[in-house]
Design a protein around this motif. Structure first.
Motif, PDB file in Angstrom:
ATOM      1  N   PRO A  32     -75.370  34.226-122.271  1.00  0.00           N
ATOM      2  CA  PRO A  32     -76.059  34.084-121.123  1.00  0.00           C
ATOM      3  C   PRO A  32     -76.932  35.238-120.835  1.00  0.00           C
ATOM      4  O   PRO A  32     -76.313  36.544-120.632  1.00  0.00           O
ATOM      5  CB  PRO A  32     -75.151  33.583-120.065  1.00  0.00           C
ATOM      6  CG  PRO A  32     -73.939  33.503-120.463  1.00  0.00           C
ATOM      7  CD  PRO A  32     -73.896  34.064-121.673  1.00  0.00           C
ATOM      8  N   GLY A  33     -78.242  34.899-120.542  1.00  0.00           N
ATOM      9  CA  GLY A  33     -79.236  36.340-120.163  1.00  0.00           C
ATOM     10  C   GLY A  33     -80.008  36.306-118.946  1.00  0.00           C
ATOM     11  O   GLY A  33     -80.515  37.045-118.526  1.00  0.00           O
ATOM     12  N   VAL A  34     -80.181  35.023-118.537  1.00  0.00           N
ATOM     13  CA  VAL A  34     -81.150  34.668-117.313  1.00  0.00           C
ATOM     14  C   VAL A  34     -80.764  35.409-116.178  1.00  0.00           C
ATOM     15  O   VAL A  34     -81.670  36.081-115.533  1.00  0.00           O
ATOM     16  CB  VAL A  34     -81.336  33.333-116.950  1.00  0.00           C
ATOM     17  CG1 VAL A  34     -82.009  32.957-115.732  1.00  0.00           C
ATOM     18  CG2 VAL A  34     -81.969  32.635-118.212  1.00  0.00           C
ATOM     19  N   GLN A  35     -79.670  35.454-115.651  1.00  0.00           N
ATOM     20  CA  GLN A  35     -78.910  36.139-114.752  1.00  0.00           C
ATOM     21  C   GLN A  35     -79.290  37.475-114.753  1.00  0.00           C
ATOM     22  O   GLN A  35     -79.830  38.337-113.525  1.00  0.00           O
ATOM     23  CB  GLN A  35     -77.347  36.052-114.537  1.00  0.00           C
ATOM     24  CG  GLN A  35     -76.680  36.776-113.444  1.00  0.00           C
ATOM     25  CD  GLN A  35     -75.271  36.310-113.266  1.00  0.00           C
ATOM     26  OE1 GLN A  35     -74.800  35.354-113.777  1.00  0.00           O
ATOM     27  NE2 GLN A  35     -74.818  37.132-112.486  1.00  0.00           N
ATOM     28  N   ASP A  36     -79.016  38.197-115.960  1.00  0.00           N
ATOM     29  CA  ASP A  36     -79.503  39.636-116.060  1.00  0.00           C
ATOM     30  C   ASP A  36     -80.891  39.879-115.949  1.00  0.00           C
ATOM     31  O   ASP A  36     -81.260  40.914-115.502  1.00  0.00           O
ATOM     32  CB  ASP A  36     -78.899  40.262-117.341  1.00  0.00           C
ATOM     33  CG  ASP A  36     -77.133  40.340-117.217  1.00  0.00           C
ATOM     34  OD1 ASP A  36     -76.592  40.376-116.140  1.00  0.00           O
ATOM     35  OD2 ASP A  36     -76.636  40.322-118.125  1.00  0.00           O
ATOM     36  N   ALA A  37     -81.791  39.079-116.836  1.00  0.00           N
ATOM     37  CA  ALA A  37     -83.262  39.123-116.900  1.00  0.00           C
ATOM     38  C   ALA A  37     -83.655  39.119-115.467  1.00  0.00           C
ATOM     39  O   ALA A  37     -84.708  40.130-115.228  1.00  0.00           O
ATOM     40  CB  ALA A  37     -83.805  38.300-117.457  1.00  0.00           C
ATOM     41  N   LEU A  38     -83.267  38.325-114.398  1.00  0.00           N
ATOM     42  CA  LEU A  38     -83.661  38.306-113.095  1.00  0.00           C
ATOM     43  C   LEU A  38     -83.032  39.154-112.090  1.00  0.00           C
ATOM     44  O   LEU A  38     -83.020  39.230-110.843  1.00  0.00           O
ATOM     45  CB  LEU A  38     -83.611  36.992-112.602  1.00  0.00           C
ATOM     46  CG  LEU A  38     -84.615  35.952-113.114  1.00  0.00           C
ATOM     47  CD1 LEU A  38     -84.368  34.574-112.731  1.00  0.00           C
ATOM     48  CD2 LEU A  38     -86.122  36.242-112.961  1.00  0.00           C
ATOM     49  N   LYS A  39     -82.050  40.028-112.653  1.00  0.00           N
ATOM     50  CA  LYS A  39     -81.297  41.049-111.844  1.00  0.00           C
ATOM     51  C   LYS A  39     -80.546  40.284-110.592  1.00  0.00           C
ATOM     52  O   LYS A  39     -80.847  40.831-109.643  1.00  0.00           O
ATOM     53  CB  LYS A  39     -82.106  42.043-111.362  1.00  0.00           C
ATOM     54  CG  LYS A  39     -82.538  42.977-112.548  1.00  0.00           C
ATOM     55  CD  LYS A  39     -83.709  44.212-112.063  1.00  0.00           C
ATOM     56  CE  LYS A  39     -83.943  44.992-113.242  1.00  0.00           C
ATOM     57  NZ  LYS A  39     -84.274  44.680-114.602  1.00  0.00           N
ATOM     58  N   LEU A  40     -79.879  39.440-110.904  1.00  0.00           N
ATOM     59  CA  LEU A  40     -79.299  38.469-109.873  1.00  0.00           C
ATOM     60  C   LEU A  40     -77.686  38.902-109.940  1.00  0.00           C
ATOM     61  O   LEU A  40     -77.215  39.271-110.985  1.00  0.00           O
ATOM     62  CB  LEU A  40     -79.249  36.949-109.881  1.00  0.00           C
ATOM     63  CG  LEU A  40     -81.157  36.511-109.949  1.00  0.00           C
ATOM     64  CD1 LEU A  40     -80.889  34.842-110.343  1.00  0.00           C
ATOM     65  CD2 LEU A  40     -81.384  36.790-108.568  1.00  0.00           C
ATOM     66  N   GLY A  41     -76.961  38.787-108.505  1.00  0.00           N
ATOM     67  CA  GLY A  41     -75.672  39.108-108.804  1.00  0.00           C
ATOM     68  C   GLY A  41     -74.690  37.864-109.279  1.00  0.00           C
ATOM     69  O   GLY A  41     -75.457  37.105-109.900  1.00  0.00           O
ATOM     70  N   PRO A  42     -73.740  37.960-109.147  1.00  0.00           N
ATOM     71  CA  PRO A  42     -72.699  36.882-109.344  1.00  0.00           C
ATOM     72  C   PRO A  42     -73.164  35.603-109.060  1.00  0.00           C
ATOM     73  O   PRO A  42     -73.631  34.917-108.191  1.00  0.00           O
ATOM     74  CB  PRO A  42     -71.361  37.114-108.876  1.00  0.00           C
ATOM     75  CG  PRO A  42     -71.411  38.705-108.426  1.00  0.00           C
ATOM     76  CD  PRO A  42     -72.759  38.747-108.069  1.00  0.00           C
ATOM     77  N   CYS A  43     -72.873  34.362-110.209  1.00  0.00           N
ATOM     78  CA  CYS A  43     -73.272  33.070-110.078  1.00  0.00           C
ATOM     79  C   CYS A  43     -72.010  32.176-110.051  1.00  0.00           C
ATOM     80  O   CYS A  43     -71.055  32.554-110.602  1.00  0.00           O
ATOM     81  CB  CYS A  43     -74.143  32.662-111.047  1.00  0.00           C
ATOM     82  SG  CYS A  43     -73.475  33.021-112.912  1.00  0.00           S
ATOM     83  N   SER A  44     -72.442  30.896-109.871  1.00  0.00           N
ATOM     84  CA  SER A  44     -71.477  29.884-110.008  1.00  0.00           C
ATOM     85  C   SER A  44     -71.095  29.514-111.232  1.00  0.00           C
ATOM     86  O   SER A  44     -71.408  29.885-112.224  1.00  0.00           O
ATOM     87  CB  SER A  44     -71.948  28.570-109.050  1.00  0.00           C
ATOM     88  OG  SER A  44     -72.244  28.700-107.850  1.00  0.00           O
TER      89      SER A  44
END
Length: 172
Positions: A32-44
């Motif tokens: 998965p890469g979207v979380q890192d690309a958007l520089k978001l914290g931990p997700c569900s």
């Protein structure tokens, strides 16, 4: 090839349309890469959402009124099986119906490396291929087109990392 880069930028562009509703789902269950690309914290828990044990409202992140994100979280040990599971299809269909999204974008892993896309094709209306101008061959594009043919509409091919005639790299 830049699929996550392309999917994120396409989703952000679509979300700029007033009154629109766009969902970007990170379905690259291997990496998965979207979380890192958007520089978001931990997700569900993406796996929990896809098997129906986590509610849509607890899973999707809403950074804007016109955009919702389904982040990938931890890699899945059996991604192709997850993506072709009838429970996954039912959860995604319910998400589309209940959210009122006009467009749902799925960021998936490389087509020819794994059978994840083949398992997931019944869930999509169309496929936008992303090609790396420095590495993707015409034979690889033809193989991708054959895999997609008859299962989903090929919407087009995005050329990423194109080279000028003199060899200089262009774009992202």
């Amino acid at each position: 090839c830049g699929t996550t880069f392309t999917a994120v930028n396409l989703a952000l562009s679509m979300a700029r349309v007033p009154g629109s509703r766009t969902i970007l789902m990170d379905m690259n269950r291997r990496s998965p890469g979207v979380q890192d690309a958007l520089k978001l914290g931990p997700c569900s828990d993406a796996g929990g959402f896809l098997d129906g044990s986590v509610a849509m409202e607890d899973y999707l992140v809403r950074p804007a009124d016109t955009l919702a994100l389904g982040l990938g979280g931890a890699p899945d040990l059996n991604p192709a099986e997850t993506l072709q599971d009838p429970a996954c299809a039912a959860v995604l269909e319910d998400m589309v119906l209940r959210s009122g999204a006009g467009a749902v974008l799925y960021d998936l892993p490389p087509v020819l490396e794994h059978d994840d896309l083949a398992a997931f094709l019944p869930q999509v209306d169309g496929v936008l291929l992303v090609s790396d101008g420095t590495g993707t061959t015409s034979a690889q594009l033809e193989a991708c087109e054959k895999l997609i043919a008859g299962q989903a509409e090929l919407l087009g091919v995005v050329l990423n990392r194109a080279r000028k005639p003199g060899g200089a790299l262009q774009g992202g």
